[in-house]
Design a protein around this motif. Structure first.
Motif, PDB file in Angstrom:
ATOM      1  N   VAL A   1     -20.416 -23.088  -0.818  1.00 39.45           N
ATOM      2  CA  VAL A   1     -19.836 -24.080  -1.714  1.00 39.45           C
ATOM      3  C   VAL A   1     -19.318 -23.296  -2.909  1.00 39.45           C
ATOM      4  CG1 VAL A   1     -20.249 -26.150  -3.085  1.00 39.45           C
ATOM      5  CG2 VAL A   1     -21.496 -25.810  -0.931  1.00 39.45           C
TER       6      VAL A   1
ATOM      7  N   GLU B   1     -19.009 -18.781  -6.051  1.00 40.93           N
ATOM      8  CA  GLU B   1     -19.982 -19.437  -5.178  1.00 40.93           C
ATOM      9  C   GLU B   1     -21.045 -20.130  -6.020  1.00 40.93           C
ATOM     10  OE1 GLU B   1     -23.298 -18.261  -1.803  1.00 40.93           O
ATOM     11  OE2 GLU B   1     -21.644 -16.867  -2.178  1.00 40.93           O
TER      12      GLU B   1
ATOM     13  N   ASP C   1     -18.984 -19.096   5.923  1.00 37.96           N
ATOM     14  CA  ASP C   1     -19.306 -17.781   5.350  1.00 37.96           C
ATOM     15  C   ASP C   1     -18.803 -16.616   6.196  1.00 37.96           C
ATOM     16  OD1 ASP C   1     -21.187 -17.678   7.410  1.00 37.96           O
ATOM     17  OD2 ASP C   1     -22.884 -17.296   6.092  1.00 37.96           O
TER      18      ASP C   1
ATOM     19  N   ALA D   1     -22.018 -22.721   5.272  1.00 34.58           N
ATOM     20  CA  ALA D   1     -20.865 -22.999   4.413  1.00 34.58           C
ATOM     21  C   ALA D   1     -21.197 -22.523   3.007  1.00 34.58           C
ATOM     22  CB  ALA D   1     -20.556 -24.492   4.395  1.00 34.58           C
TER      23      ALA D   1
ATOM     24  N   ARG E   1     -24.923 -22.921  -0.996  1.00 33.93           N
ATOM     25  CA  ARG E   1     -24.785 -22.617   0.431  1.00 33.93           C
ATOM     26  C   ARG E   1     -25.366 -23.779   1.215  1.00 33.93           C
ATOM     27  NH1 ARG E   1     -24.390 -17.868   3.738  1.00 33.93           N
ATOM     28  NH2 ARG E   1     -23.981 -16.715   1.826  1.00 33.93           N
ATOM     29  N   ARG E   2     -24.680 -24.166   2.262  1.00 31.32           N
ATOM     30  CA  ARG E   2     -25.185 -25.201   3.171  1.00 31.32           C
ATOM     31  C   ARG E   2     -25.490 -24.511   4.493  1.00 31.32           C
ATOM     32  NH1 ARG E   2     -21.348 -30.208   1.325  1.00 31.32           N
ATOM     33  NH2 ARG E   2     -22.354 -30.341  -0.697  1.00 31.32           N
TER      34      ARG E   2
ATOM     35  N   GLU F   1     -15.623 -26.062   0.391  1.00 34.94           N
ATOM     36  CA  GLU F   1     -16.604 -25.456   1.288  1.00 34.94           C
ATOM     37  C   GLU F   1     -15.837 -24.552   2.232  1.00 34.94           C
ATOM     38  OE1 GLU F   1     -17.998 -29.043   2.977  1.00 34.94           O
ATOM     39  OE2 GLU F   1     -19.436 -29.411   1.375  1.00 34.94           O
TER      40      GLU F   1
ATOM     41  N   TYR G   1     -23.997 -25.345   8.483  1.00 34.37           N
ATOM     42  CA  TYR G   1     -23.129 -26.489   8.216  1.00 34.37           C
ATOM     43  C   TYR G   1     -22.051 -26.667   9.288  1.00 34.37           C
ATOM     44  CZ  TYR G   1     -20.220 -29.654   5.426  1.00 34.37           C
ATOM     45  OH  TYR G   1     -19.500 -30.724   4.964  1.00 34.37           O
TER      46      TYR G   1
ATOM     47  N   GLU H   1     -11.651 -31.900  -4.663  1.00 34.39           N
ATOM     48  CA  GLU H   1     -12.170 -31.083  -3.573  1.00 34.39           C
ATOM     49  C   GLU H   1     -11.025 -30.732  -2.641  1.00 34.39           C
ATOM     50  OE1 GLU H   1     -15.505 -30.972  -0.030  1.00 34.39           O
ATOM     51  OE2 GLU H   1     -15.531 -32.627  -1.447  1.00 34.39           O
TER      52      GLU H   1
END
Length: 177
Positions: free
Chosen positions: A163, A143, A127, A161, A146-147, A124, A150, A86
């Motif tokens: 992802v 993509e 957006d 966010a 989506r969070r 992350e 976030y 990550e």
């Protein structure tokens, strides 16, 4: 390293070295260029101390003859677990953006991950960070989720966010160069 305003215009002037505790003060200053909630030197060191963590620092080499110091341009900090990685953060100094710094940092990272058998990279991104999203898409990220709400901006506004992931198997197609 100095934070003077001289910035290379060509990618071949950008050098990449491992991000170590010795460079965390520089990385912390760079982090203020990219994020409202930036990380301190101690937080950077603590993140690098986590098993599987590593990073790279990009800089423009100085010139002893002209009494110029190295100029930090950006850095990336990663965390790996099993066969995944990550991106915890990637930052490029404002005056060095659009000079190939992020691309070189990602390329060095992908090379290291492939060497260690990592097959997937996640991240992350807010957006509303259109430049970063464009960079990631250009480098093979897609993509996957989506969070909602976030990130919270200092203004109090919430931001989703995205992802994103990249399968490093795509590297053989030359997407990271």
């Amino acid at each position: 390293m100095s934070s003077e305003s001289h910035v290379p215009k060509f990618a071949n002037e950008i050098e990449i070295v491992p991000l170590t505790a010795a460079f965390c003060a520089v990385a912390s200053v760079l982090h203020t260029d990219g994020f409202e909630d930036h990380w301190s030197e101690d937080e950077m060191i603590a993140l690098l101390d986590v098993p599987g963590a590593f990073g790279f620092l990009a800089f423009a080499p100085g010139n002893d003859a002209e009494n110029q110091l190295d100029i930090p341009l950006g850095f990336i900090q990663m965390q790996t677990v099993l066969d995944e990685a990550e991106i915890n953060t990637i930052v490029v100094a404002k005056q060095a953006r659009k000079c190939g710094v992020a691309r070189k940092l990602l390329s060095a990272t992908f090379d290291r991950l492939r060497e260690t058998g990592i097959g997937r990279v996640l991240l992350e991104v807010a957006d509303d960070n259109t430049s970063a999203i464009a960079l990631y898409r250009h480098n093979g990220f897609v993509e996957i989720g989506r969070r909602k709400q976030y990130y919270r901006r200092k203004s109090g506004r919430s931001v989703d966010a995205l992802v994103m992931e990249r399968d490093l198997g795509l590297c053989v197609l030359g997407w990271d160069r």
